[in-house]
Design a protein around this motif. Structure first.
Motif, PDB file in Angstrom:
ATOM      1  N   CYS A 282       0.812  -1.182   0.056  1.00  0.00           N
ATOM      2  CA  CYS A 282       0.110  -0.073   0.012  1.00  0.00           C
ATOM      3  C   CYS A 282       0.757   1.570  -0.024  1.00  0.00           C
ATOM      4  O   CYS A 282       0.327   2.379   0.047  1.00  0.00           O
TER       5      CYS A 282
ATOM      6  N   ARG B 112      -6.750  -4.495   3.542  1.00  0.00           N
ATOM      7  CA  ARG B 112      -6.297  -3.558   4.424  1.00  0.00           C
ATOM      8  C   ARG B 112      -5.757  -3.699   5.826  1.00  0.00           C
ATOM      9  O   ARG B 112      -5.647  -2.879   6.634  1.00  0.00           O
TER      10      ARG B 112
ATOM     11  N   CYS C  28      -2.568  -2.571   6.686  1.00  0.00           N
ATOM     12  CA  CYS C  28      -2.838  -0.966   6.888  1.00  0.00           C
ATOM     13  C   CYS C  28      -3.153  -0.451   8.397  1.00  0.00           C
ATOM     14  O   CYS C  28      -2.446   0.280   8.947  1.00  0.00           O
TER      15      CYS C  28
HETATM   16 ZN    ZN Z   1      -2.268   1.355   4.016  1.00  0.00          ZN
END
Ligand code: ZN
Length: 144
Positions: A40, A125, A128
């Motif tokens: 990411c 995600r 993240c």
């Molecule tokens: Zn991220």
């Protein structure tokens, strides 16, 4: 984030736009850890300071998506003032919760970190929402 509730989205965007405890001290009394999330482009530094078994300060800095930056900001606010034991327990259970490991302790009060519970439905995600907390745990391990 389409399926996260409006309230949760608002909290995440507030922390993304107005990050708490942002900026490193580079002071030697802090323990530092850097973690990247190549998938990411997230890259986060965490500094923590422990005195007498208590987390007295956490600083965070870095670049990343809204989930990553907001989780660093919320995590820092959540753990400051806790004992190392309580902070470790909270973050270990948080990491289980966001990675859809249902064995996490459901009695833990995650505070605003609870907004990330829905991340378990977005496997891409999870990292993240995790790297800042993993970096924080690493600083505590180095500290002890
Ligand atoms: Zn991220």
């Amino acid at each position: 984030m389409a399926d996260l509730s409006n309230l949760y989205r608002q909290i995440i965007m507030d922390h993304y736009k107005n990050p708490r405890n942002k900026g490193l001290t580079n002071d030697l009394s802090y323990v530092k850890c850097h973690i990247k999330n190549p998938s990411c482009g997230d890259a986060i530094d965490i500094e923590s300071k422990v005195i007498d078994g208590k987390v007295v300060d956490v600083r965070q800095d870095g670049v990343g998506c809204s989930i990553c930056c907001a989780s660093a900001s919320i995590m820092s606010e959540t753990v400051i003032g806790l004992s190392v034991e309580d902070a470790t327990n909270l973050i270990e259970n948080y990491l289980k919760m966001v990675s859809n490991d249902e064995t996490y302790d459901h009695t833990v009060d995650f505070g605003e970190l609870g907004v990330f519970e829905g991340i378990k439905d977005f496997p891409a995600r999870v990292r993240c929402a995790s790297i800042a907390s993993k970096a924080f745990l690493n600083t505590l391990k180095k500290e002890n």
